[in-house]
Motif scaffolding. Structure first.
Motif, PDB file in Angstrom:
ATOM      1  N   MET A  35       0.832  -1.202   0.000  1.00  0.00           N
ATOM      2  CA  MET A  35       0.000   0.000   0.000  1.00  0.00           C
ATOM      3  C   MET A  35       0.871   1.259   0.000  1.00  0.00           C
ATOM      4  SD  MET A  35      -2.918   1.028   2.714  1.00  0.00           S
ATOM      5  CE  MET A  35      -3.859  -0.472   2.638  1.00  0.00           C
ATOM      6  N   HIS A  80       0.348   2.063  -8.959  1.00  0.00           N
ATOM      7  CA  HIS A  80      -0.453   0.832  -8.819  1.00  0.00           C
ATOM      8  C   HIS A  80       0.090  -0.235  -9.779  1.00  0.00           C
ATOM      9  CE1 HIS A  80      -3.686   1.470  -5.999  1.00  0.00           C
ATOM     10  NE2 HIS A  80      -4.123   2.570  -6.591  1.00  0.00           N
ATOM     11  N   GLN A 130      -0.864  -8.712   3.053  1.00  0.00           N
ATOM     12  CA  GLN A 130      -0.776  -7.342   2.519  1.00  0.00           C
ATOM     13  C   GLN A 130      -2.151  -6.672   2.490  1.00  0.00           C
ATOM     14  OE1 GLN A 130       1.943  -5.494   1.702  1.00  0.00           O
ATOM     15  NE2 GLN A 130       3.063  -7.207   2.607  1.00  0.00           N
ATOM     16  N   TYR A 167      -2.927  -4.075   1.069  1.00  0.00           N
ATOM     17  CA  TYR A 167      -3.172  -3.504  -0.261  1.00  0.00           C
ATOM     18  C   TYR A 167      -4.259  -4.283  -1.002  1.00  0.00           C
ATOM     19  CZ  TYR A 167      -2.316  -2.252  -5.148  1.00  0.00           C
ATOM     20  OH  TYR A 167      -2.466  -1.846  -6.457  1.00  0.00           O
ATOM     21  N   PRO A 206      -8.061  -3.485   1.333  1.00  0.00           N
ATOM     22  CA  PRO A 206      -7.809  -2.454   2.348  1.00  0.00           C
ATOM     23  C   PRO A 206      -9.016  -2.105   3.215  1.00  0.00           C
ATOM     24  CG  PRO A 206      -7.846  -1.499   0.126  1.00  0.00           C
ATOM     25  CD  PRO A 206      -8.034  -2.977  -0.031  1.00  0.00           C
TER      26      PRO A 206
END
Ligand code: SF4
Length: 310
Positions: free
Chosen positions: A188, A235, A294, A296, A299
């Protein structure tokens, strides 16, 4: 228990504005409210002003003052005292949504009048928000109008859920726990701010001891790094990084398909959800402890569908 988020009461439809109206935010009141518990405040009613009431405006004197032009009353100190009164509660929140343009609640570009000329420029922060921002610099805050922008909306919600995870950590934190938090943030942070990820990691690695001051500075810097929405290019880098974890398991055709979906996202042909969905599919098929931890990848609650518009 749901995450608690503060909000200007008029954004939830309370008819507390100076004109007896409200500024209901459909996103907050219909969508976000399913996943967070909003706690509402109206500072102007809180200091005893009626509804409806004469308008308040910010004036530039030696300091910025909140004045009721109709009566000349200066309500700055009352508003500041109100901010102090709710501060302990606000300190437990994971975010705050403010009503734009208000001399009490506006986060930026609130009209600031020159009392001599009567001219105004959009240059100030509301009295209450300014005081709480100063006290809680890491607390994610956003204005209602900016939440209509898909990028800013996603960014705010992401920060709220990261901050809530931070608040849920045991205190005092050990260095191992902080390293674990930092490693879960890795992808992230890389998507938002690569230099900040490296700098924070280095600081963490070099720290001999983790005390409260270190943790406060760390989370303030993390939240500042996340406050800038991630770019498509960043990204893409992160997606390619994740792709690399499957290079042993995927067939030539699967790799080509995945590369194409990431390229399509990069070129703006597909939303972020497209490569993420494919990557998560491969993650289910080929589990990886590192990737699964993660934040990411997930989220905040998926049902908010915030990445469909990115
Ligand atoms: S902007 Fe703030 S002070 Fe004004 S009505 Fe809404 S909650 Fe009350």
């Amino acid at each position: 228990m749901k995450i608690q988020v503060g909000i200007s009461a008029c954004l939830l439809g309370d008819t507390v504005r100076f004109d007896g109206g409200h500024k209901r935010s459909a996103f907050c009141d219909d969508e976000l409210t399913k996943y967070v518990e909003f706690v509402k405040f109206c500072p102007e009613v809180g200091i005893g002003l009626p509804v409806p009431r004469p308008t308040i405006r910010l004036e530039q004197h030696q300091t910025i003052r909140a004045i009721i032009p109709k009566t000349g009353e200066d309500v700055t100190d009352k508003l500041a005292a109100y901010a102090d009164k709710i501060a302990d509660k606000v300190g437990t929140f994971s975010g705050y949504v403010w009503c734009a343009k208000s001399p009490s609640c506006g986060m930026e570009r609130v009209k600031l009048y020159d009392p001599e000329t009567g001219h105004a420029q959009k240059a100030a922060e509301g009295i209450v928000v300014a005081r709480l921002k100063q006290r809680f610099p890491a607390l994610p805050m956003e204005e209602d109008g900016r939440l209509n922008d898909p990028l800013l909306r996603e960014n705010f919600v992401l920060r709220v859920f990261v901050y809530a995870r931070w608040q849920n950590l045991p205190k005092p934190l050990t260095k191992a726990q902080l390293i674990q938090f930092h490693s879960q943030l890795k992808l992230m942070l890389l998507a938002h701010n690569q230099p900040a990820y490296r700098e924070l990691g280095q600081r963490l690695g070099e720290a001999k001891a983790i005390d409260e001051a270190f943790c406060v500075a760390y989370i303030e810097d993390v939240m500042a790094a996340l406050s800038k929405p991630a770019t498509r290019a960043n990204h893409t880098n992160v997606l390619q990084h994740i792709q690399g974890y499957f290079k042993q398991q995927l067939s030539k055709q699967q790799k080509a398909e995945l590369r194409q979906v990431i390229d399509d996202y990069h070129d703006g042909v597909m939303p972020l959800m497209a490569p993420l969905t494919l990557l998560r599919h491969y993650l289910r098929e080929f589990p990886s402890d590192y990737l699964e931890q993660q934040w990411y990848l997930v989220p905040y609650p998926e049902q908010l569908k915030l990445r469909y518009g990115l």
